[in-house]
Design a protein around this motif. Structure first.
Motif, PDB file in Angstrom:
ATOM      1  N   LEU A 297       0.836  -1.197   0.000  1.00 13.41           N
ATOM      2  CA  LEU A 297       0.000   0.000   0.000  1.00 13.41           C
ATOM      3  C   LEU A 297       0.874   1.251   0.000  1.00 13.41           C
ATOM      4  N   VAL A 298       1.873   1.299   0.861  1.00 14.91           N
ATOM      5  CA  VAL A 298       2.798   2.443   0.904  1.00 14.91           C
ATOM      6  C   VAL A 298       3.495   2.600  -0.442  1.00 14.91           C
ATOM      7  N   ASN A 299       3.986   1.505  -1.000  1.00 14.16           N
ATOM      8  CA  ASN A 299       4.688   1.561  -2.286  1.00 14.16           C
ATOM      9  C   ASN A 299       3.801   2.132  -3.390  1.00 14.16           C
ATOM     10  N   ARG A 300       2.533   1.709  -3.439  1.00 10.44           N
ATOM     11  CA  ARG A 300       1.608   2.205  -4.473  1.00 10.44           C
ATOM     12  C   ARG A 300       1.372   3.705  -4.330  1.00 10.44           C
ATOM     13  N   ILE A 301       1.167   4.165  -3.108  1.00 12.97           N
ATOM     14  CA  ILE A 301       0.900   5.590  -2.891  1.00 12.97           C
ATOM     15  C   ILE A 301       2.124   6.418  -3.284  1.00 12.97           C
ATOM     16  N   VAL A 302       3.295   5.999  -2.842  1.00 10.04           N
ATOM     17  CA  VAL A 302       4.524   6.740  -3.157  1.00 10.04           C
ATOM     18  C   VAL A 302       4.776   6.752  -4.657  1.00 10.04           C
ATOM     19  N   GLU A 303       4.519   5.648  -5.314  1.00  8.98           N
ATOM     20  CA  GLU A 303       4.752   5.544  -6.763  1.00  8.98           C
ATOM     21  C   GLU A 303       3.974   6.617  -7.523  1.00  8.98           C
TER      22      GLU A 303
ATOM     23  N   SER B  87      12.682   8.201  -2.321  1.00  5.47           N
ATOM     24  CA  SER B  87      13.093   6.819  -2.096  1.00  5.47           C
ATOM     25  C   SER B  87      12.368   6.246  -0.882  1.00  5.47           C
ATOM     26  N   ILE B  88      12.225   4.923  -0.885  1.00  2.00           N
ATOM     27  CA  ILE B  88      11.553   4.209   0.200  1.00  2.00           C
ATOM     28  C   ILE B  88      12.497   3.151   0.733  1.00  2.00           C
ATOM     29  N   THR B  89      12.564   3.053   2.048  1.00  2.00           N
ATOM     30  CA  THR B  89      13.315   1.989   2.706  1.00  2.00           C
ATOM     31  C   THR B  89      12.381   1.320   3.703  1.00  2.00           C
ATOM     32  N   HIS B  90      12.237   0.017   3.584  1.00  2.00           N
ATOM     33  CA  HIS B  90      11.464  -0.764   4.546  1.00  2.00           C
ATOM     34  C   HIS B  90      12.487  -1.484   5.416  1.00  2.00           C
ATOM     35  N   GLU B  91      12.715  -0.957   6.640  1.00  8.33           N
ATOM     36  CA  GLU B  91      13.775  -1.483   7.506  1.00  8.33           C
ATOM     37  C   GLU B  91      13.389  -2.770   8.215  1.00  8.33           C
ATOM     38  N   SER B  92      12.112  -3.032   8.337  1.00  2.00           N
ATOM     39  CA  SER B  92      11.654  -4.230   9.035  1.00  2.00           C
ATOM     40  C   SER B  92      10.688  -4.978   8.131  1.00  2.00           C
ATOM     41  N   SER B  93      10.714  -6.301   8.223  1.00  6.70           N
ATOM     42  CA  SER B  93       9.699  -7.045   7.486  1.00  6.70           C
ATOM     43  C   SER B  93       8.424  -6.994   8.323  1.00  6.70           C
TER      44      SER B  93
END
Length: 160
Positions: free
Chosen positions: A13-19, A33-39
């Motif tokens: 969801l975050v990736n789609r909005i940022v895109e 840029s996006i960094t997902h530090e935790s799974s």
């Protein structure tokens, strides 16, 4: 506002909005840029449309205050029993005297901006309210390396 909460897969969801903001960022020569530090293995119970309003506001503000050639960094991580999403821009930051008022309705840190240039002053107040009705919180600060830092915290659901 009534929420239509559902169990959500947060990272996509975050990736789609940022895109959706990438072409606007490209036009102003701002790198996002996006960094997902935790799974993220736990579900988030949230209203995806209302969450999108929060992130849209944070990204719109970041683009508005980031100069050409600047950067916006979105980071997600797990902290205790919450997911934390931060938006850090390389803009001018938030004036110290404005930090205490930044989430007030109709407040604009730059009083010289007209509504046409700076919005209504409602976006951050609405974003904070939406975070709170989700049982979370939204805060603002100045990043030690410069620029504004907005941090959204939402609680994770744990399986029984």
């Amino acid at each position: 506002l009534p929420l239509e909460k559902t169990s959500i897969d947060f990272v996509p969801l975050v990736n789609r909005i940022v895109e959706r903001f990438k072409s606007q960022a490209d036009q102003t020569q701002v790198e996002i840029s996006i960094t997902h530090e935790s799974s993220l293995e736990h579900s988030l119970q949230l209203d995806p449309m209302r969450f999108e309003q929060i992130l849209n506001n944070l990204l719109s503000n970041a683009l508005l205050h980031t100069p050409s050639g600047g950067k916006i960094q979105i980071t997600t991580r797990i902290v205790a029993d919450s997911v934390q999403l931060s938006v850090h821009d390389s803009g001018e930051g938030i004036p110290e005297e404005a930090l205490a008022h930044i989430f007030e309705r109709f407040y604009r840190a730059d009083r010289s901006r007209s509504r046409a240039q700076g919005g209504t002053g409602l976006g951050l107040a609405i974003a904070l309210h939406l975070a709170q009705v989700h049982g979370g919180d939204l805060s603002a600060s100045n990043h030690p390396q410069g620029g504004a830092l907005f941090t959204l915290r939402l609680h994770l659901l744990h399986a029984d």
